[in-house]
Design an enzyme around this catalytic site. Structure first.
Site, PDB file in Angstrom:
ATOM      1  N   CYS A  43       0.805  -1.210   0.000  1.00  9.79           N
ATOM      2  CA  CYS A  43       0.000   0.000   0.000  1.00  9.79           C
ATOM      3  C   CYS A  43       0.842   1.266   0.000  1.00  9.79           C
ATOM      4  O   CYS A  43       0.320   2.357  -0.241  1.00  9.79           O
ATOM      5  CB  CYS A  43      -0.944   0.009   1.198  1.00  9.79           C
ATOM      6  N   GLN A 102       5.188  -9.503   3.251  1.00 17.12           N
ATOM      7  CA  GLN A 102       4.964  -9.024   1.888  1.00 17.12           C
ATOM      8  C   GLN A 102       6.169  -9.319   0.996  1.00 17.12           C
ATOM      9  O   GLN A 102       6.011  -9.650  -0.180  1.00 17.12           O
ATOM     10  CB  GLN A 102       4.666  -7.524   1.933  1.00 17.12           C
ATOM     11  N   GLY A 151      -8.337  -9.543   2.720  1.00 15.86           N
ATOM     12  CA  GLY A 151      -6.947  -9.877   2.426  1.00 15.86           C
ATOM     13  C   GLY A 151      -6.090  -9.871   3.682  1.00 15.86           C
ATOM     14  O   GLY A 151      -6.602  -9.855   4.815  1.00 15.86           O
TER      15      GLY A 151
END
Length: 421
Positions: free
Chosen positions: A50, A120, A187
């Site tokens: 993000c 991530q 998510g």
């Protein structure tokens, strides 16, 4: 190996630009494929979160790699190259390794020390592996980075507060005890939101997601009363919620002013954003978005941050020394292989000249000769590894190959070098 990083993040670009460059799962696979297909790139992976979009690549040529990747980022995002390039950063070789290690530790995150980035990064590696774009060099760098991140968290208090964008954002909502929450999306960020809400004593969680099954799965795993609803039920759920956390992969707005009927706290962690900024004009409505978290003061202690920086420096040095050892190893193996061939040949000739030599004496002679050769080779092989780390260190390795007429590319040298490493 020449590792290159080209990207942009909250540190180099405004959230409005990050929104324009955000990629969906399908777009990420296409970008990854296109990067890997460029002539100067031998390995690639993409980290898309993000607040960052980064391409990690193993390249044959620096300038060609930077140019190709920059153009691809521009083409995929639709942002003109001259506008995009002002916000891109580039790291190469040792600086690239240092950047990847820092990212894995959370030093480069919007909330310093947040642990989600390690997951991530691991996901980006798995996607690259699944698409066949990750070569050995990139795999080694990212795997080492993940180990560095783990070491930093184990040895320091960099994530002592469990800081994340979710926890920092929700920290601005006041007490959550007994309140009702709505989480939009299912998510990894939404799962983190549900866990954080439960830890803070939320009374109930409603999960709205486009795919109802994923919402149900997340609701079942929640540690507080939770239920899943269809995304079409969002307006009625908003009317009942005190706290809303939204993080979907939607391209358009998910929550608009006409959907809100009363006081509510909204945390928008999506990129592009889910919540229309115009909701701020509504009475009793508070909206916290990514841009509001850019200067979050929920940082770990300065001593912990400095300790992690030292760890990163140590690990970068260790990694670079490992690369040097990897370049020297085939030459050292080739030298020892050649010496072993000479010893075996001479021992064979000795056996022909002294056929009456008994087995015990023959073995004693063989061991003595091999010990002599090992001792003679020990100092130069250790020294060439040390010298290889100095400026122009590769010249010493080249001299060793030239003096002894060695072929470090011979199959047996390469195989044995890989075994050593």
């Amino acid at each position: 190996m020449s590792i290159l990083v080209v990207g942009l993040s909250h540190r180099s670009a405004p959230v409005t630009l990050l929104e324009r460059t955000a990629v969906t799962a399908d777009e990420l696979a296409k970008l990854l494929h296109d990067v890997h297909q460029t002539s100067s790139v031998t390995g690639a992976l993409v980290v898309a979160t993000c607040n960052r979009l980064e391409v990690y690549a193993d390249v044959e040529k620096f300038h060609a790699g930077v140019s190709s990747i920059s153009e691809l980022l521009s083409r995929h995002s639709g942002v003109p190259l001259d506008e995009l390039s002002r916000h891109l950063y580039v790291h190469y070789e040792e600086r690239a390794v240092q950047h990847v290690f820092s990212v894995a530790c959370g030093l480069d995150s919007m909330v310093i020390g947040e642990g989600q980035i390690a997951g991530q990064l691991r996901t980006a590696l798995k996607i690259g592996q699944a698409n066949g774009t990750v070569d050995r060099a990139l795999n080694e760098v990212v795997q080492h980075a993940l180990r560095v991140g783990k070491r930093a968290r184990n040895e320091t208090g960099i994530d002592r507060a469990g800081a994340s964008l979710v926890s920092v954002g929700l920290g601005r909502a006041g007490s959550l005890e007994g309140r009702r929450a709505l989480v939009v999306g299912a998510g990894s960020m939404s799962a983190l939101a549900v866990a954080t809400l439960a830890r803070e004593g939320i009374g109930e969680v409603v999960i709205a997601n486009r795919t109802h099954e994923r919402g149900l799965h997340l609701a079942r795993s929640a540690e507080v009363p939770a239920r899943a609803i269809e995304l079409s039920e969002l307006p009625s759920a908003l009317a009942e919620a005190d706290i809303v956390v939204s993080c979907t992969g939607a391209i358009g707005l998910v929550i608009t002013p006409d959907m809100i009927e009363g006081p509510v706290f909204l945390l928008d962690l999506a990129l592009p954003h889910d919540v229309d900024p115009a909701v701020r004009e509504l009475p009793g409505v508070t909206l916290v978005a990514l841009d509001d978290l850019r200067d979050a003061d929920d940082a770990p202690a300065a001593s912990d941050t400095e300790a992690v920086r030292r760890i990163v420096c140590e690990e970068v040095q260790a990694f670079q020394l490992g690369l040097i050892a990897a370049t020297v190893a085939p030459t050292v193996v080739a030298l020892r292989s050649k010496a072993a061939e000479v010893v075996d040949s001479e021992l064979g000739r000795l056996g022909g000249r002294l056929p009456g030599l008994d087995d015990k004496a023959r073995e004693e002679v063989a061991q003595t000769v091999r010990r002599v050769v090992d001792k003679l080779l020990h100092a130069p092989t250790v020294r060439v590894k040390e010298l290889a780390a100095s400026p122009d260190g590769d010249t010493y390795t080249e001299a060793l190959r030239e003096l002894f007429d060695l072929d470090p590319k011979a199959p047996e040298a390469v195989i044995r070098a890989e075994d050593v490493l």
